[in-house]
Motif scaffolding. Sequence first.
Motif, PDB file in Angstrom:
ATOM      1  N   LYS A 154       0.865  -1.071   0.057  1.00 29.28           N
ATOM      2  CA  LYS A 154       0.085   0.000   0.104  1.00 29.28           C
ATOM      3  C   LYS A 154       0.898   1.332  -0.008  1.00 29.28           C
ATOM      4  N   ILE A 213     -11.437 -11.002  -9.369  1.00 21.43           N
ATOM      5  CA  ILE A 213     -11.191 -10.151 -10.338  1.00 21.43           C
ATOM      6  C   ILE A 213     -10.347  -8.916  -9.963  1.00 21.43           C
ATOM      7  N   GLY A 214     -10.095  -8.937  -8.780  1.00 24.35           N
ATOM      8  CA  GLY A 214      -8.964  -7.788  -8.514  1.00 24.35           C
ATOM      9  C   GLY A 214      -8.397  -8.160  -6.882  1.00 24.35           C
ATOM     10  N   ALA A 219      -7.149  -6.162  -0.026  1.00 26.80           N
ATOM     11  CA  ALA A 219      -8.235  -7.296   0.008  1.00 26.80           C
ATOM     12  C   ALA A 219      -8.132  -7.874  -1.501  1.00 26.80           C
ATOM     13  N   ALA A 234     -19.998  -8.982  -5.822  1.00 24.69           N
ATOM     14  CA  ALA A 234     -18.629  -8.888  -5.559  1.00 24.69           C
ATOM     15  C   ALA A 234     -18.275  -8.978  -4.096  1.00 24.69           C
ATOM     16  N   PRO A 311     -21.521   1.037  -6.737  1.00 26.98           N
ATOM     17  CA  PRO A 311     -21.998  -0.462  -6.298  1.00 26.98           C
ATOM     18  C   PRO A 311     -22.674  -0.253  -4.730  1.00 26.98           C
ATOM     19  N   GLU A 324     -22.839  -4.867  -4.844  1.00 29.67           N
ATOM     20  CA  GLU A 324     -23.461  -5.331  -6.082  1.00 29.67           C
ATOM     21  C   GLU A 324     -22.379  -5.399  -7.241  1.00 29.67           C
ATOM     22  N   TYR A 325     -22.556  -6.412  -8.128  1.00 33.77           N
ATOM     23  CA  TYR A 325     -21.372  -6.602  -8.801  1.00 33.77           C
ATOM     24  C   TYR A 325     -21.451  -5.631 -10.155  1.00 33.77           C
ATOM     25  N   LEU A 326     -20.289  -4.980 -10.407  1.00 32.57           N
ATOM     26  CA  LEU A 326     -20.712  -3.857 -11.516  1.00 32.57           C
ATOM     27  C   LEU A 326     -19.099  -4.091 -12.519  1.00 32.57           C
ATOM     28  N   HIS A 371      -7.143   6.060  -8.381  1.00 31.95           N
ATOM     29  CA  HIS A 371      -6.338   5.437  -9.619  1.00 31.95           C
ATOM     30  C   HIS A 371      -7.001   4.653 -10.618  1.00 31.95           C
ATOM     31  N   GLY A 373      -7.202   1.500 -11.559  1.00 33.57           N
ATOM     32  CA  GLY A 373      -7.794   0.317 -10.956  1.00 33.57           C
ATOM     33  C   GLY A 373      -9.254   0.558 -10.293  1.00 33.57           C
ATOM     34  N   ASP A 394     -13.711   0.946  -4.598  1.00 33.53           N
ATOM     35  CA  ASP A 394     -12.956   1.473  -3.439  1.00 33.53           C
ATOM     36  C   ASP A 394     -13.250   2.702  -2.731  1.00 33.53           C
TER      37      ASP A 394
END
Length: 591
Positions: A154, A213-214, A219, A234, A311, A324-326, A371, A373, A394
Amino acid sequence: MLPAKAPYAIRALRRPSSSTYRLLANAPSLNVLYHAHFGPGGFRNVPSAARTLYITIPKPRVRYLRPRWLVAGVSLAAVIVGSYISESPYHAIMALERTMRVASATARCIQDYRHTLALDNDSPDYASSLSACHQRCARRALKVMEKNGSIFIKLGQHLSSMTYLLPIEWTSTFVPLQDRCPRSSIEDLDRMLQQDTGFKISELFSEFDEEPIGTASLAQVHRARLRESGEEVAVKLQHPSLAEWVPLDLVLTRFALTNIKFFFPEYPMDWLSEEMELSLPVELDFEEEAKNIHRVTEHFRKIPNTALVIPKVIWAKKRILLLEYLRGYRVDDLASLDQAGISRDEVSASLAHIFNEMIFGNNAPLHCDPHHGNLAIRPNKRRRGPNFDVILYDHGLYREIPVSMRRSYAKLWLAVLDGDEARMRVYASEVAGITTEQFPLFASAITGRDFVTVKASVSTARSETEKEHIAAAMADGMLSQLIQLLANVPRIILLILKTNDLTRSLDESLQSSIGPERTFLIMADYCSRAVFDEEKEIVANDGGLLKPRNIARMACALFFFFRTKLKLVVFEMYLYYWRHPSWAYQRNQSI
Ligand SMILES: Nc1ncnc2c1ncn2[C@@H]1O[C@H](COP(=O)(O)OP(=O)(O)OP(=O)(O)O)[C@@H](O)[C@H]1O
């Protein structure tokens, strides 16, 4: 000739210790300090013969090898081993290993910089030696960060985004950390889920993609389907090993940065560890992140046409967040955006609306880590407005800018956009207590441009020559001046600078065909609204529009507010009619 006061100045500098003095005497950034004694140009005005006379007097001592440092190091190691041995000897050894990695890399980097900074800064090789030293030290730090993982990743990501403050050798070396985050095993995650919720992965979800997915520093996120409702979600799961090392890693980060400050008082970076100590506990609590999501969603619900989508939270625990998955395209995935018929110019404008609202909007929460991501663009066919959504992920780190600072910052930007240096100086002092000498540097830091451009016009694109010019100035002492300057401004300013810098980089990666004029006009619109709100408040507190002076004041405020708005509307109409593909086609046909 050496000015009469020079020996006094030198003696004053010698007081800390002879080795510090030698280092300081060679540091180009101290030109500001020497200014009073040697005139403009600082220490460079001293004939080099005289300078060598001074700088060759003392032989540098290796301070961290002095007995008290050894005692301090051994005590630190003993305390760490002692506190971890209660858990298990294996733990204690791991803790010691982490500590030794940080301590040895810090010592080696300090030593390396001391040798390099002691070279004659007028020699032709000085810049390349310094750049090589930056590169070596950045690689050492990267190795430690990768090996220790946890919050060091981080920290590295944070440092890599500080392009306004750190040399390019450091920021570019840390870029791979964005994609090299440690991955937790499904077994460990399952165990943590069971501990925190009482359910296993297979009991909660009918589908669970084992491939995340990430994977981020704190995390990892998996796509899954809820067994109960069938909803696609997610699942954000904190790395289970984090909690184990965070307290020690915070101590080690403080140790490294405090040592850097001790050996190089011109480079005070310890505020970074203070900032981490403040923000990490909040970022590690996903219930706090859920509260942030609710807050920012509520705020943007009232703002029309921003295209921002966040989300929804399904439920939150301290280490687990169900959202919620977006999904969408990355902002720098230009091929996919073009293929989906999404205008990059419009995405750039939408991003400008969102982040300017966060900085200048009334009671707006500021996302401090936008950023690449953390953003995605997905198509959305609306009747009116943009044909895409901007998804923001995030929500761990938010701050709110105090009203008075936000308003002064808005006035500062309006002055920058008008190229009005006198007003810029006034508001820079209001925002961050910036003095006359510090002002050019501060103006460069907030705009990411060199001062000559700031005075001329910031709404032009950054040329390669300008970037090279800034890099050269950084190597020539601007870096340490900047670090000292930013160490003393309010923390929130640093977060605003970081957000500014990240959004600038998002905008640059979109390679919009319009250039930065439109984003600056959008910014001016938000700034003038903030100023207008202040005027309204002043007038209301002063008895309202019954007083003639207040009528004049409001008229003035309205004029400036609408003038900026008009500029933006006219510019957008110009873009629409002259640049819009269908209109351009019709024009070409009629020609
Ligand atoms: N609701 C969601 N739907 C789809 N993908 C998501 C969702 N939330 C997060 N992601 C993906 O997971 C990645 C990591 O998530 P997030 O940024 O929240 O984690 P983090 O640990 O806070 O990361 P960092 O602090 O390093 O930015 C995101 O970049 C995004 O690609």
